[in-house]
Design a protein around this motif. Structure first.
Motif, PDB file in Angstrom:
ATOM      1  N   SER A  10     -28.537 -15.400 -16.674  1.00 10.43           N
ATOM      2  CA  SER A  10     -28.079 -16.558 -17.449  1.00 10.43           C
ATOM      3  C   SER A  10     -28.038 -17.801 -16.571  1.00 10.43           C
ATOM      4  O   SER A  10     -28.413 -18.892 -16.991  1.00 10.43           O
ATOM      5  N   VAL A  11     -27.555 -17.633 -15.338  1.00  4.74           N
ATOM      6  CA  VAL A  11     -27.492 -18.733 -14.369  1.00  4.74           C
ATOM      7  C   VAL A  11     -28.083 -18.235 -13.050  1.00  4.74           C
ATOM      8  O   VAL A  11     -28.191 -17.027 -12.834  1.00  4.74           O
ATOM      9  N   PRO A  12     -28.473 -19.121 -12.138  1.00  2.00           N
ATOM     10  CA  PRO A  12     -29.085 -18.676 -10.881  1.00  2.00           C
ATOM     11  C   PRO A  12     -28.183 -17.735 -10.100  1.00  2.00           C
ATOM     12  O   PRO A  12     -26.960 -17.901 -10.060  1.00  2.00           O
ATOM     13  N   GLY A  13     -28.798 -16.718  -9.471  1.00  2.00           N
ATOM     14  CA  GLY A  13     -28.065 -15.770  -8.638  1.00  2.00           C
ATOM     15  C   GLY A  13     -28.257 -16.073  -7.163  1.00  2.00           C
ATOM     16  O   GLY A  13     -28.941 -17.031  -6.787  1.00  2.00           O
ATOM     17  N   LYS A  14     -27.654 -15.246  -6.301  1.00  2.00           N
ATOM     18  CA  LYS A  14     -27.778 -15.444  -4.857  1.00  2.00           C
ATOM     19  C   LYS A  14     -29.194 -15.165  -4.375  1.00  2.00           C
ATOM     20  O   LYS A  14     -29.713 -15.844  -3.493  1.00  2.00           O
ATOM     21  N   GLN A  15     -29.826 -14.125  -4.945  1.00  2.00           N
ATOM     22  CA  GLN A  15     -31.150 -13.717  -4.489  1.00  2.00           C
ATOM     23  C   GLN A  15     -32.265 -14.317  -5.339  1.00  2.00           C
ATOM     24  O   GLN A  15     -33.331 -14.655  -4.823  1.00  2.00           O
ATOM     25  N   VAL A  16     -32.021 -14.432  -6.639  1.00  2.00           N
ATOM     26  CA  VAL A  16     -33.043 -14.921  -7.581  1.00  2.00           C
ATOM     27  C   VAL A  16     -32.499 -16.153  -8.291  1.00  2.00           C
ATOM     28  O   VAL A  16     -31.377 -16.130  -8.810  1.00  2.00           O
ATOM     29  N   THR A  17     -33.287 -17.225  -8.327  1.00  2.00           N
ATOM     30  CA  THR A  17     -32.807 -18.463  -8.953  1.00  2.00           C
ATOM     31  C   THR A  17     -33.316 -18.644 -10.383  1.00  2.00           C
ATOM     32  O   THR A  17     -32.697 -19.364 -11.173  1.00  2.00           O
ATOM     33  N   ASP A  18     -34.432 -17.999 -10.724  1.00  2.00           N
ATOM     34  CA  ASP A  18     -34.981 -18.133 -12.074  1.00  2.00           C
ATOM     35  C   ASP A  18     -33.960 -17.612 -13.079  1.00  2.00           C
ATOM     36  O   ASP A  18     -33.431 -16.503 -12.946  1.00  2.00           O
ATOM     37  N   SER A  19     -33.669 -18.417 -14.100  1.00  2.00           N
ATOM     38  CA  SER A  19     -32.598 -18.069 -15.039  1.00  2.00           C
ATOM     39  C   SER A  19     -32.732 -18.915 -16.294  1.00  2.00           C
ATOM     40  O   SER A  19     -33.585 -19.821 -16.375  1.00  2.00           O
ATOM     41  N   VAL A  20     -31.871 -18.653 -17.274  1.00  2.00           N
ATOM     42  CA  VAL A  20     -31.852 -19.482 -18.483  1.00  2.00           C
ATOM     43  C   VAL A  20     -31.543 -20.928 -18.096  1.00  2.00           C
ATOM     44  O   VAL A  20     -32.171 -21.871 -18.591  1.00  2.00           O
ATOM     45  N   TYR A  21     -30.606 -21.100 -17.192  1.00  2.00           N
ATOM     46  CA  TYR A  21     -30.219 -22.459 -16.777  1.00  2.00           C
ATOM     47  C   TYR A  21     -31.403 -23.208 -16.177  1.00  2.00           C
ATOM     48  O   TYR A  21     -31.704 -24.350 -16.570  1.00  2.00           O
ATOM     49  N   THR A  22     -32.094 -22.580 -15.220  1.00  2.00           N
ATOM     50  CA  THR A  22     -33.209 -23.275 -14.555  1.00  2.00           C
ATOM     51  C   THR A  22     -34.353 -23.540 -15.522  1.00  2.00           C
ATOM     52  O   THR A  22     -35.001 -24.595 -15.456  1.00  2.00           O
ATOM     53  N   ARG A  23     -34.604 -22.617 -16.443  1.00  2.00           N
ATOM     54  CA  ARG A  23     -35.666 -22.824 -17.433  1.00  2.00           C
ATOM     55  C   ARG A  23     -35.307 -23.995 -18.364  1.00  2.00           C
ATOM     56  O   ARG A  23     -36.149 -24.840 -18.691  1.00  2.00           O
ATOM     57  N   MET A  24     -34.030 -24.028 -18.785  1.00  2.00           N
ATOM     58  CA  MET A  24     -33.583 -25.092 -19.687  1.00  2.00           C
ATOM     59  C   MET A  24     -33.565 -26.445 -18.969  1.00  2.00           C
ATOM     60  O   MET A  24     -33.892 -27.480 -19.552  1.00  2.00           O
ATOM     61  N   LYS A  25     -33.181 -26.427 -17.692  1.00  2.00           N
ATOM     62  CA  LYS A  25     -33.147 -27.665 -16.909  1.00  2.00           C
ATOM     63  C   LYS A  25     -34.554 -28.245 -16.782  1.00  2.00           C
ATOM     64  O   LYS A  25     -34.754 -29.477 -16.849  1.00  2.00           O
ATOM     65  N   HIS A  26     -35.527 -27.350 -16.630  1.00  2.00           N
ATOM     66  CA  HIS A  26     -36.916 -27.792 -16.529  1.00  2.00           C
ATOM     67  C   HIS A  26     -37.437 -28.284 -17.885  1.00  2.00           C
ATOM     68  O   HIS A  26     -38.178 -29.274 -17.967  1.00  2.00           O
ATOM     69  N   GLN A  27     -37.030 -27.599 -18.948  1.00  2.00           N
ATOM     70  CA  GLN A  27     -37.529 -27.953 -20.284  1.00  2.00           C
ATOM     71  C   GLN A  27     -36.862 -29.218 -20.826  1.00  2.00           C
ATOM     72  O   GLN A  27     -37.481 -29.990 -21.564  1.00  2.00           O
ATOM     73  N   TYR A  28     -35.587 -29.444 -20.431  1.00  2.00           N
ATOM     74  CA  TYR A  28     -34.849 -30.616 -20.913  1.00  2.00           C
ATOM     75  C   TYR A  28     -34.317 -31.392 -19.696  1.00  2.00           C
ATOM     76  O   TYR A  28     -33.124 -31.359 -19.388  1.00  2.00           O
ATOM     77  N   PRO A  29     -35.192 -32.087 -18.990  1.00  2.00           N
ATOM     78  CA  PRO A  29     -34.785 -32.762 -17.743  1.00  2.00           C
ATOM     79  C   PRO A  29     -33.747 -33.854 -17.944  1.00  2.00           C
ATOM     80  O   PRO A  29     -33.030 -34.203 -17.003  1.00  2.00           O
ATOM     81  N   ASN A  30     -33.638 -34.392 -19.143  1.00  2.00           N
ATOM     82  CA  ASN A  30     -32.668 -35.467 -19.397  1.00  2.00           C
ATOM     83  C   ASN A  30     -31.320 -34.954 -19.891  1.00  2.00           C
ATOM     84  O   ASN A  30     -30.417 -35.743 -20.139  1.00  2.00           O
ATOM     85  N   ALA A  31     -31.217 -33.637 -20.051  1.00  2.00           N
ATOM     86  CA  ALA A  31     -29.952 -33.070 -20.516  1.00  2.00           C
ATOM     87  C   ALA A  31     -28.872 -33.238 -19.442  1.00  2.00           C
ATOM     88  O   ALA A  31     -29.149 -33.209 -18.245  1.00  2.00           O
TER      89      ALA A  31
END
Length: 553
Positions: free
Chosen positions: A370-391
């Motif tokens: 759902s959110v970035p982890g210690k080992q892996v950063t790809d997550s719902v948050y990072t995908r949404m941040k990329h898709q909606y940069p002005n959010a």
């Protein structure tokens, strides 16, 4: 070397693993399974010791389930075999036939721990003797009695002074009306002298009782100072013994390098550190020049009340106590890939189920953060941040476990995020999960109330804890039963970490883990838990909305 057991069956067709087991997440190797089956057969039929694992209702004694471990090894001649170990003590002993010994034996009669323990017990006896002595008890009673007597006598005397003062005031008023000025002056002097005498007498009475209380307190302090001295000496002895234990409790690695608990944990280790099966097995292997090939640990017996442990189920090594120790012991040994460092989201897309100008509802796949982890950063948050940069704002309003699939609310602004989160805090948002349970439930519906807290020795696992746990409640109902499985709806009232997984698997819950639960049940291709429906009030339009998405199982 008598604890090295060669395989009795032909295992030449089984390929030896190129890399050693990653101990914190693994599938038991075929060789490990054979070694574990031999150990389980022994446990079922042995008569070497008496221990109540909780598997026989007629057996007496405290029920204590136990973690056992097997280590497949290879000796200098290239012969494959295995070692056995148990965690902690077994039948109140550290040593049993066929099992590797503890790394440091605190129960050894001639060892320093037993000797120092005897001294500590002597201190305990001295302290108990003093605390229970008649003289000490009499001193406490005497001081309490004197304080009560002093309080009463001083209070009574003050009451007497108060009454005498009223009487003198009455005499003064009457004399002012009836006597001459000379007679009144004489009476006035007499009354003042009487008041002064009473004041002096009160001081004397107060001083008398003060001195008596001080003497009684001094007598009591003589006992309590001696007790405090004994307790401080015991504390220092205990701390020194503990430090000595940490320094002697040392673990080998393949290079013959030894590290103590004190060095590994850089101070005070958690209770029971080094007593688990894995460190015992590896230490013995390195002591006897045996090459570690594969490791597996399984639970034997009834589950503890707080944890979820299934009989004969394989489990990873604990993180809190074992991870720092095994980091030293496995130095230089090639390990299987750490699955926690693998990005399982590669090739997975986030399906948008609903979107408007203010929010998004996505269908999170299983094994997706759902959110970035210690080992892996790809997550719902990072995908949404990329898709909606002005959010603006935190975007993700709530979370799902990495292994859980289903609906997640995403806010496009900090204002919308705040309003939606407020609904979660007030428990106004309703969620429904669908889960496939690994067994048949006899009842049709129910309510589970088991408070949860994190297992400090084995994060992120959760424990049922009535003392320190946070409230966790779940309603459930059966959808259907088939193939020895039960499909259910879960309606979480609270939103604790792993709540539905623990409530399903725990003996005090449904005692039926979710299919594919690698923490509280049996691993499968995926965890069969899906957030199917969410109902909330739109933060702008105020319209009540219900979003649904079917599970893919």
């Amino acid at each position: 070397m008598h604890l090295f057991q060669p395989f009795q069956q032909d295992v030449s067709a089984i390929q030896i693993p190129e890399r050693f087991t990653f101990p914190f997440y693994y599938e038991p190797h075929k060789l490990s399974l054979i070694a574990a089956q031999k150990l389980q057969h022994y446990l079922e039929h042995q008569t070497d010791f008496e221990h109540n694992f909780g598997l026989d209702a007629m057996q007496k004694g405290m029920v204590i389930g136990k973690m056992f471990g097997v280590l497949v090894v290879q000796n200098n001649e290239g012969v494959l075999g295995y070692l056995w170990a148990f965690s902690g003590k077994l039948a109140d002993k550290n040593h049993h036939h066929y099992f590797v010994p503890t790394v440091f034996d605190m129960l050894e009669e001639k060892g320093f721990f037993k000797k120092e323990e005897t001294i500590l017990n002597e201190y305990n006896a001295k302290i108990a003797t003093k605390e229970n002595s008649k003289d000490y008890s009499n001193c406490k009673v005497s001081l309490n009695t004197i304080k009560l007597q002093a309080e009463k006598e001083i209070k009574d005397f003050k009451q007497h002074i108060k009454q005498a003062k009223k009487q003198r005031e009455l005499q003064r008023n009457n004399a002012l009306l009836e006597q001459s000025s000379e007679a009144f002056e004489t009476l006035q002097k007499t009354l003042i002298e009487s008041s002064q005498k009473e004041s002096i007498q009160l001081k004397k009475v107060t001083q008398y009782w003060k001195e008596r209380i001080e003497r009684a307190t001094h007598e009591l302090n003589t006992f309590e100072d001696a007790l405090l001295q004994l307790k401080e000496e015991r504390r220092q002895k205990s701390a020194a013994l503990q430090q000595q234990l940490f320094e002697h409790y040392a673990f080998l690695n393949q290079y013959g390098n030894s590290k103590s608990l004190a060095e590994i944990f850089k101070g005070t280790p958690p209770a029971g550190a080094g007593e688990c099966a894995a460190p015992k097995l590896l230490h013995y292997a390195f002591q006897h020049q045996l090459k570690p090939v594969a490791l597996a640990e399984f639970w034997w017996g009834q589950s503890p009340k707080s944890e979820v442990r299934k009989h004969q189920q394989f489990y990873p090594a604990c993180t809190g106590k074992c991870e720092p120790i095994l980091a030293h012991m496995l130095e230089g040994i090639p390990l299987e890939d750490n699955p926690f460092q693998i990005n399982t989201t590669n090739g997975k897309e986030l399906e948008i189920v609903y979107e408007d100008d203010y929010l998004v509802v996505v269908n999170k796949p299983s094994e997706f953060l759902s959110v970035p982890g210690k080992q892996v950063t790809d997550s719902v948050y990072t995908r949404m941040k990329h898709q909606y940069p002005n959010a603006t704002g935190p975007l993700v309003v709530h979370r799902l476990d990495m292994s859980t699939s289903g609906l997640l609310l995403v806010a496009k602004s900090s204002e919308v995020h705040k309003k939606l989160q407020s609904q979660f805090i007030k428990r106004q948002i309703k969620k429904r999960y669908v889960a496939l349970l690994d067994g048949i439930l006899s009842e049709e519906e129910g309510f589970i109330d088991l408070p949860l807290r994190v297992d400090l020795d084995n994060r992120p696992n959760q424990l049922v804890c009535y003392e320190y746990g946070k409230p966790a409640q779940t309603k459930w109902e059966v959808i259907k039963r088939y193939d020895n499985k039960t499909l259910v709806y879960f309606y979480p009232i609270t939103g604790r970490t792993h709540q539905l997984r623990v409530h399903a698997a725990h003996p005090l819950g449904l005692n039926t883990p979710i299919v594919g639960d690698d923490l509280y049940g049996t691993k499968a291709l995926r965890l069969h838990l899906h957030a199917e429906s969410i109902t909330f009030q739109h933060p702008v339009s105020k319209k009540m909305m219900t979003i649904n998405i079917d599970a893919d199982f």
